[in-house]
Design a protein around this motif. Structure first.
Motif, mmCIF file in Angstrom:
data_model
loop_
_atom_site.group_PDB
_atom_site.id
_atom_site.type_symbol
_atom_site.label_atom_id
_atom_site.label_comp_id
_atom_site.label_asym_id
_atom_site.label_seq_id
_atom_site.Cartn_x
_atom_site.Cartn_y
_atom_site.Cartn_z
ATOM 1 N N GLU A 70 0.829 -1.213 0.000
ATOM 2 C CA GLU A 70 0.000 0.000 0.000
ATOM 3 C C GLU A 70 0.859 1.256 0.000
ATOM 4 N N LEU A 71 1.868 1.258 0.859
ATOM 5 C CA LEU A 71 2.793 2.393 0.927
ATOM 6 C C LEU A 71 3.486 2.604 -0.413
ATOM 7 N N PHE A 72 3.930 1.488 -0.975
ATOM 8 C CA PHE A 72 4.682 1.544 -2.222
ATOM 9 C C PHE A 72 3.828 2.113 -3.355
ATOM 10 N N TYR A 73 2.651 1.521 -3.591
ATOM 11 C CA TYR A 73 1.827 1.976 -4.717
ATOM 12 C C TYR A 73 1.260 3.369 -4.464
ATOM 13 N N GLY A 74 0.959 3.656 -3.207
ATOM 14 C CA GLY A 74 0.493 5.004 -2.884
ATOM 15 C C GLY A 74 1.532 6.042 -3.280
ATOM 16 N N ARG A 75 2.772 5.756 -2.938
ATOM 17 C CA ARG A 75 3.854 6.681 -3.263
ATOM 18 C C ARG A 75 4.125 6.724 -4.770
ATOM 19 N N LEU A 76 4.143 5.544 -5.384
ATOM 20 C CA LEU A 76 4.423 5.467 -6.827
ATOM 21 C C LEU A 76 3.421 6.303 -7.629
ATOM 22 N N PHE A 77 2.120 6.143 -7.308
ATOM 23 C CA PHE A 77 1.101 6.838 -8.083
ATOM 24 C C PHE A 77 0.991 8.301 -7.691
ATOM 25 N N MET A 117 -5.498 -4.409 -6.992
ATOM 26 C CA MET A 117 -4.447 -4.117 -6.011
ATOM 27 C C MET A 117 -3.789 -5.386 -5.467
ATOM 28 N N VAL A 118 -4.594 -6.459 -5.336
ATOM 29 C CA VAL A 118 -4.026 -7.710 -4.819
ATOM 30 C C VAL A 118 -2.974 -8.241 -5.790
ATOM 31 N N GLU A 119 -3.334 -8.227 -7.093
ATOM 32 C CA GLU A 119 -2.390 -8.674 -8.123
ATOM 33 C C GLU A 119 -1.158 -7.788 -8.156
ATOM 34 N N GLN A 120 -1.380 -6.507 -8.024
ATOM 35 C CA GLN A 120 -0.255 -5.571 -8.045
ATOM 36 C C GLN A 120 0.675 -5.826 -6.875
ATOM 37 N N GLY A 121 0.074 -6.085 -5.735
ATOM 38 C CA GLY A 121 0.875 -6.402 -4.560
ATOM 39 C C GLY A 121 1.712 -7.647 -4.773
ATOM 40 N N ARG A 122 1.123 -8.624 -5.501
ATOM 41 C CA ARG A 122 1.877 -9.849 -5.797
ATOM 42 C C ARG A 122 3.036 -9.576 -6.744
ATOM 43 N N ASN A 123 2.834 -8.687 -7.707
ATOM 44 C CA ASN A 123 3.935 -8.309 -8.603
ATOM 45 C C ASN A 123 5.090 -7.737 -7.790
ATOM 46 N N LEU A 124 4.732 -6.885 -6.854
ATOM 47 C CA LEU A 124 5.757 -6.240 -6.036
ATOM 48 C C LEU A 124 6.482 -7.269 -5.176
ATOM 49 N N ALA A 148 6.731 -10.447 -5.788
ATOM 50 C CA ALA A 148 7.537 -11.284 -6.681
ATOM 51 C C ALA A 148 8.842 -10.582 -7.022
ATOM 52 N N MET A 149 8.719 -9.309 -7.322
ATOM 53 C CA MET A 149 9.893 -8.539 -7.700
ATOM 54 C C MET A 149 10.935 -8.542 -6.587
ATOM 55 N N LEU A 150 10.485 -8.297 -5.369
ATOM 56 C CA LEU A 150 11.443 -8.178 -4.269
ATOM 57 C C LEU A 150 11.955 -9.527 -3.798
ATOM 58 N N SER A 151 11.135 -10.565 -3.962
ATOM 59 C CA SER A 151 11.619 -11.891 -3.609
ATOM 60 C C SER A 151 12.694 -12.354 -4.585
ATOM 61 N N VAL A 152 12.493 -12.045 -5.865
ATOM 62 C CA VAL A 152 13.511 -12.353 -6.872
ATOM 63 C C VAL A 152 14.797 -11.612 -6.532
ATOM 64 N N ALA A 153 14.649 -10.358 -6.207
ATOM 65 C CA ALA A 153 15.818 -9.540 -5.885
ATOM 66 C C ALA A 153 16.570 -10.120 -4.699
ATOM 67 N N ALA A 154 15.838 -10.377 -3.637
ATOM 68 C CA ALA A 154 16.482 -10.820 -2.398
ATOM 69 C C ALA A 154 17.133 -12.193 -2.569
ATOM 70 N N ALA A 155 16.467 -13.084 -3.284
ATOM 71 C CA ALA A 155 16.974 -14.452 -3.387
ATOM 72 C C ALA A 155 18.210 -14.554 -4.277
ATOM 73 N N ASN A 156 18.303 -13.701 -5.285
ATOM 74 C CA ASN A 156 19.338 -13.897 -6.304
ATOM 75 C C ASN A 156 20.384 -12.805 -6.376
ATOM 76 N N ILE A 157 20.297 -11.853 -5.486
ATOM 77 C CA ILE A 157 21.118 -10.666 -5.642
ATOM 78 C C ILE A 157 22.620 -10.964 -5.523
ATOM 79 N N ALA A 158 22.970 -12.030 -4.832
ATOM 80 C CA ALA A 158 24.385 -12.364 -4.690
ATOM 81 C C ALA A 158 24.933 -13.090 -5.915
ATOM 82 N N ARG A 159 24.040 -13.612 -6.769
ATOM 83 C CA ARG A 159 24.476 -14.343 -7.968
ATOM 84 C C ARG A 159 23.740 -13.840 -9.196
ATOM 85 N N PRO A 160 23.966 -12.582 -9.553
ATOM 86 C CA PRO A 160 23.172 -11.978 -10.634
ATOM 87 C C PRO A 160 23.340 -12.686 -11.977
#
Ligand code: HEM
Length: 148
Positions: free
Chosen positions: A31-38, A52-59, A61-73
């Motif tokens: 909520e904070l993220f999309y509120g600020r973005l828009f 909004m639920v789907e959008q939250g899932r995109n976010l 997903a994005m951050l989970s991908v980032a966190a899980a793989n950031i050490a091995r780009p």
């Protein structure tokens, strides 16, 4: 990926541990993220077709991908380029990446409060720069308007 965009091991660990701290308050975070973005760019709203639920899932997903793989780009560079191509088809432009970074930092700051130190901020910015650079390789600058 460029060597200077690699994260130090400590930075990768900071991104992973702070993301684990945000996950339990994921809805508030989204909520904070999309509120600020828009608020930063109301025109971005039309690019997001899901609810909004789907959008939250995109976010998430994005951050989970980032966190899980950031050490091995190198393991995700092909996936990131494909993600970049899809973003071009969503109507995302290069300049939008800076707006999204602002919204991300804002939401992390408000979700993590006193945990959000300068070090944490720098680690997330480094992670975001790394992910973005691979995606941006597939997003061409917008064609200039034709001369009058
Ligand atoms: C590091 C940068 C980014 C990452 C890792 C990322 C990740 C994702 C992921 C995983 C999805 C799900 C769909 C898919 O896999 O194709 C998605 C969708 C989307 N992203 Fe991003 N994204 C990033 C930057 C941006 C930026 C800068 C914008 C511009 C505002 C943006 C706008 C969108 C839109 C509009 C969708 C589709 C929403 C829909 O179909 O309703 N993303 N993103």
């Amino acid at each position: 990926l460029e060597a200077e965009l690699r994260l130090a091991r400590e930075q990768a660990e900071i991104v992973q541990s702070t993301w684990r701290a945000v996950l339990p308050v994921g809805d508030t975070f989204a909520e904070l993220f999309y509120g600020r973005l828009f608020a930063l760019d109301p025109q971005l709203r039309r690019l997001f077709r899901g609810d909004m639920v789907e959008q939250g899932r995109n976010l998430t997903a994005m951050l989970s991908v980032a966190a899980a793989n950031i050490a091995r780009p190198e393991k995700i560079s092909v996936a990131l380029r494909q993600l970049g191509k899809r973003h071009a088809s969503y109507g995302v432009e290069r300049r939008h990446f800076a707006t999204l970074e602002d919204a991300l930092v804002f939401a992390l700051e408000h979700a993590l409060i006193d945990v959000f130190t300068a070090e944490v901020k720098a680690a997330w910015q480094a992670a975001y720069a790394l992910l973005s650079s691979a995606m941006l390789a597939e997003i061409t600058p917008r064609a200039p308007a034709p001369a009058p």
